[in-house]
Design a protein around this motif. Structure first.
Motif, PDB file in Angstrom:
ATOM      1  N   VAL A  84      -6.335  58.750  12.242  1.00 52.37           N
ATOM      2  CA  VAL A  84      -7.094  59.159  13.428  1.00 52.37           C
ATOM      3  C   VAL A  84      -6.497  58.589  14.725  1.00 52.37           C
ATOM      4  O   VAL A  84      -7.087  58.752  15.783  1.00 52.37           O
ATOM      5  CB  VAL A  84      -8.595  58.780  13.304  1.00 52.37           C
ATOM      6  N   GLY A  85      -5.362  57.922  14.606  1.00 48.88           N
ATOM      7  CA  GLY A  85      -4.671  57.450  15.804  1.00 48.88           C
ATOM      8  C   GLY A  85      -5.173  56.118  16.359  1.00 48.88           C
ATOM      9  O   GLY A  85      -4.620  55.591  17.311  1.00 48.88           O
ATOM     10  N   LEU A  86      -6.218  55.575  15.723  1.00 50.01           N
ATOM     11  CA  LEU A  86      -6.763  54.294  16.193  1.00 50.01           C
ATOM     12  C   LEU A  86      -5.773  53.148  16.042  1.00 50.01           C
ATOM     13  O   LEU A  86      -5.906  52.108  16.685  1.00 50.01           O
ATOM     14  CB  LEU A  86      -8.014  53.935  15.386  1.00 50.01           C
ATOM     15  N   ILE A  87      -4.778  53.345  15.181  1.00 48.48           N
ATOM     16  CA  ILE A  87      -3.800  52.283  14.940  1.00 48.48           C
ATOM     17  C   ILE A  87      -3.030  51.944  16.218  1.00 48.48           C
ATOM     18  O   ILE A  87      -2.520  50.834  16.353  1.00 48.48           O
ATOM     19  CB  ILE A  87      -2.816  52.671  13.799  1.00 48.48           C
ATOM     20  N   VAL A  88      -2.980  52.887  17.145  1.00 48.64           N
ATOM     21  CA  VAL A  88      -2.214  52.622  18.362  1.00 48.64           C
ATOM     22  C   VAL A  88      -2.864  51.523  19.216  1.00 48.64           C
ATOM     23  O   VAL A  88      -2.238  50.489  19.474  1.00 48.64           O
ATOM     24  CB  VAL A  88      -1.937  53.916  19.156  1.00 48.64           C
ATOM     25  N   PRO A  89      -4.142  51.699  19.629  1.00 50.00           N
ATOM     26  CA  PRO A  89      -4.773  50.594  20.363  1.00 50.00           C
ATOM     27  C   PRO A  89      -4.947  49.338  19.506  1.00 50.00           C
ATOM     28  O   PRO A  89      -4.829  48.210  19.988  1.00 50.00           O
ATOM     29  CB  PRO A  89      -6.140  51.165  20.784  1.00 50.00           C
ATOM     30  N   MET A  90      -5.199  49.541  18.205  1.00 51.33           N
ATOM     31  CA  MET A  90      -5.388  48.415  17.292  1.00 51.33           C
ATOM     32  C   MET A  90      -4.092  47.602  17.183  1.00 51.33           C
ATOM     33  O   MET A  90      -4.104  46.372  17.247  1.00 51.33           O
ATOM     34  CB  MET A  90      -5.757  48.986  15.910  1.00 51.33           C
ATOM     35  N   GLY A  91      -2.991  48.316  17.028  1.00 49.38           N
ATOM     36  CA  GLY A  91      -1.692  47.665  16.902  1.00 49.38           C
ATOM     37  C   GLY A  91      -1.297  46.944  18.184  1.00 49.38           C
ATOM     38  O   GLY A  91      -0.660  45.887  18.152  1.00 49.38           O
ATOM     39  N   GLN A  92      -1.699  47.511  19.295  1.00 52.16           N
ATOM     40  CA  GLN A  92      -1.393  46.879  20.574  1.00 52.16           C
ATOM     41  C   GLN A  92      -2.182  45.571  20.699  1.00 52.16           C
ATOM     42  O   GLN A  92      -1.655  44.556  21.158  1.00 52.16           O
ATOM     43  CB  GLN A  92      -1.754  47.831  21.715  1.00 52.16           C
ATOM     44  N   TRP A  93      -3.432  45.618  20.241  1.00 53.75           N
ATOM     45  CA  TRP A  93      -4.241  44.404  20.251  1.00 53.75           C
ATOM     46  C   TRP A  93      -3.587  43.327  19.372  1.00 53.75           C
ATOM     47  O   TRP A  93      -3.481  42.152  19.765  1.00 53.75           O
ATOM     48  CB  TRP A  93      -5.676  44.702  19.765  1.00 53.75           C
ATOM     49  N   VAL A  94      -3.122  43.726  18.181  1.00 52.95           N
ATOM     50  CA  VAL A  94      -2.467  42.787  17.253  1.00 52.95           C
ATOM     51  C   VAL A  94      -1.261  42.130  17.929  1.00 52.95           C
ATOM     52  O   VAL A  94      -1.098  40.914  17.903  1.00 52.95           O
ATOM     53  CB  VAL A  94      -2.012  43.507  15.958  1.00 52.95           C
ATOM     54  N   LEU A  95      -0.465  42.968  18.551  1.00 51.95           N
ATOM     55  CA  LEU A  95       0.754  42.491  19.215  1.00 51.95           C
ATOM     56  C   LEU A  95       0.424  41.470  20.306  1.00 51.95           C
ATOM     57  O   LEU A  95       1.022  40.389  20.380  1.00 51.95           O
ATOM     58  CB  LEU A  95       1.466  43.708  19.810  1.00 51.95           C
ATOM     59  N   GLU A  96      -0.548  41.822  21.140  1.00 51.95           N
ATOM     60  CA  GLU A  96      -0.912  40.934  22.245  1.00 51.95           C
ATOM     61  C   GLU A  96      -1.499  39.620  21.744  1.00 51.95           C
ATOM     62  O   GLU A  96      -1.138  38.537  22.211  1.00 51.95           O
ATOM     63  CB  GLU A  96      -1.910  41.629  23.183  1.00 51.95           C
ATOM     64  N   VAL A 129       5.662  46.285  23.836  1.00 49.03           N
ATOM     65  CA  VAL A 129       6.186  45.006  23.357  1.00 49.03           C
ATOM     66  C   VAL A 129       6.568  44.119  24.546  1.00 49.03           C
ATOM     67  O   VAL A 129       6.195  42.942  24.602  1.00 49.03           O
ATOM     68  CB  VAL A 129       7.396  45.213  22.419  1.00 49.03           C
ATOM     69  N   LEU A 130       7.267  44.716  25.488  1.00 50.61           N
ATOM     70  CA  LEU A 130       7.661  43.967  26.695  1.00 50.61           C
ATOM     71  C   LEU A 130       6.437  43.414  27.411  1.00 50.61           C
ATOM     72  O   LEU A 130       6.422  42.257  27.853  1.00 50.61           O
ATOM     73  CB  LEU A 130       8.424  44.876  27.656  1.00 50.61           C
ATOM     74  N   ALA A 131       5.399  44.231  27.521  1.00 45.22           N
ATOM     75  CA  ALA A 131       4.178  43.817  28.209  1.00 45.22           C
ATOM     76  C   ALA A 131       3.511  42.651  27.480  1.00 45.22           C
ATOM     77  O   ALA A 131       3.046  41.691  28.109  1.00 45.22           O
ATOM     78  CB  ALA A 131       3.213  44.996  28.340  1.00 45.22           C
ATOM     79  N   ALA A 132       3.486  42.719  26.134  1.00 45.05           N
ATOM     80  CA  ALA A 132       2.861  41.644  25.352  1.00 45.05           C
ATOM     81  C   ALA A 132       3.639  40.337  25.522  1.00 45.05           C
ATOM     82  O   ALA A 132       3.047  39.252  25.613  1.00 45.05           O
ATOM     83  CB  ALA A 132       2.789  42.032  23.875  1.00 45.05           C
ATOM     84  N   LEU A 133       4.967  40.440  25.585  1.00 43.06           N
ATOM     85  CA  LEU A 133       5.801  39.245  25.780  1.00 43.06           C
ATOM     86  C   LEU A 133       5.548  38.659  27.167  1.00 43.06           C
ATOM     87  O   LEU A 133       5.355  37.447  27.322  1.00 43.06           O
ATOM     88  CB  LEU A 133       7.285  39.592  25.617  1.00 43.06           C
ATOM     89  N   ALA A 134       5.530  39.537  28.164  1.00 44.42           N
ATOM     90  CA  ALA A 134       5.345  39.071  29.537  1.00 44.42           C
ATOM     91  C   ALA A 134       3.971  38.423  29.714  1.00 44.42           C
ATOM     92  O   ALA A 134       3.857  37.337  30.296  1.00 44.42           O
ATOM     93  CB  ALA A 134       5.515  40.239  30.512  1.00 44.42           C
ATOM     94  N   ALA A 135       2.940  39.064  29.162  1.00 43.66           N
ATOM     95  CA  ALA A 135       1.579  38.547  29.336  1.00 43.66           C
ATOM     96  C   ALA A 135       1.386  37.191  28.665  1.00 43.66           C
ATOM     97  O   ALA A 135       0.629  36.353  29.135  1.00 43.66           O
ATOM     98  CB  ALA A 135       0.566  39.555  28.786  1.00 43.66           C
TER      99      ALA A 135
END
Ligand code: C2E
Ligand code: MG
Ligand code: MG
Ligand code: MG
Length: 281
Positions: A84-96, A129-135
């Motif tokens: 259902v595509g939820l993995i995209v925001p979920m994965g971004q949360w994991v990364l951050e 990925v770049l954003a998560a590293l920078a933040a």
């Protein structure tokens, strides 16, 4: 009669199907809620150097702290999140979250994050990925992205371009569950991985003295060393497996023998106490 039987069977399938789609629908709604109401959390499993059994890094493993079902394992919900595509925001949360947690650990400790093929279909993945590293302020070389062969099946030059871009940023790339895909060796030609993680099914059979698994582990270890790729053995549960893997030249190990996945607080506590001992199974 046959006719009545047929209808019975039909009704059975129909009920079964609607039950399944209802369960699915409910799970999807619950997952959406989980993401916004912070029911997701990460556990971290240590990775150890073979030589001295010291911790070199951790792998972030997603958990769902469900209000009534308790802790739910990723295999029970990631497939739906992907559908259902939820993995995209979920994965971004994991990364951050993983980058944020790791930034507070000692500088020689790395963090590995699992990434779904669906995330790779987003053109903007490398930017995320770049954003998560920078933040977080985490240095790029401390982050390792784990992909499975599923990412490369879809091929597309876009996937390779994203991997290449991540490599240029300085992020390391690991091939997870190696040996379970359709064309494991072929993928090694498409991209230079920094690490191969030998799937735990091969490791499990090692302890049983399985000759085929031993031959495969030996071949993968020698291939990796020739290609200058690090190897990690997954799912190491016994000293016997550990010793065999060491003899075959694996670089690092992960598994219940040396360390279970634990909440972030436990990792911080361990570093605060100056130890490298995480409670084993
Ligand atoms: P994986 O990336 O191959 O992770 C290793 C899995 O093996 C983890 O299961 C870990 O708890 C388990 N494990 C580690 N050592 C041992 C051992 O000695 N014995 C046994 N029997 N198992 C061991 P987990 O946490 O349930 O994760 C399952 C899979 O879910 C992961 O496999 C990964 O593919 C996926 N996953 C987990 N977190 C994420 C995430 O944040 N994003 C994505 N896309 N996938 C994730
Ligand atoms: Mg993994
Ligand atoms: Mg794995
Ligand atoms: Mg695995």
């Amino acid at each position: 009669t046959a006719k009545a039987d047929g209808r019975g069977v039909y009704r059975f399938f129909r009920d079964e199907m609607s039950l399944r789609s209802q369960t699915r629908r409910l799970l999807e709604l619950e997952l959406r809620r989980a993401l916004i109401s912070e029911e997701l959390c990460l556990h971290y499993q240590p990775m150890f150097s073979m030589d001295n059994r010291e911790i070199i890094g951790f792998e972030a493993l997603l958990r769902w702290n469900h209000p009534t079902r308790g802790i739910v394992a990723p295999n029970e919900f990631i497939w739906l999140a992907e559908e259902v595509g939820l993995i995209v925001p979920m994965g971004q949360w994991v990364l951050e979250q993983a980058c944020r947690d790791a930034a507070s650990w000692p500088g020689h400790i790395s963090i590995a994050v699992n990434v779904s093929p669906v995330q790779f279909r987003e053109r903007t993945f490398a930017d995320q990925v770049l954003a998560a590293l920078a933040a977080s302020g985490l240095e790029a070389h401390r982050l390792e992205i784990e992909i499975t062969e599923r990412v490369l099946i879809a091929d597309t030059s876009m996937t390779l371009a994203i991997l290449q871009r991540l490599h240029e940023i300085g992020v390391r790339i690991a091939m997870d569950d190696f040996g379970t895909g359709y064309s494991s060796l072929g993928y090694l030609r498409q991209f230079h991985f920094d690490r191969i993680k030998i799937d735990r099914s091969f490791v499990a059979d090692l302890g049983e003295g399985d000759q085929e698994s031993l031959a495969i582990v030996r071949a993968v270890a020698s291939l990796s060393s020739n290609l200058n790729i690090a190897t990690t053995a997954e799912g190491v549960e016994s000293e016997q497996q550990f010793e065999r893997l060491r003899a075959e030249g694996c670089d690092t190990v992960q598994g219940f023998l040396l360390g279970m996945p634990v909440p972030a607080e436990e990792v911080s506590r361990m570093f605060a106490e100056g130890g490298s001992a995480i409670s084993a199974a």
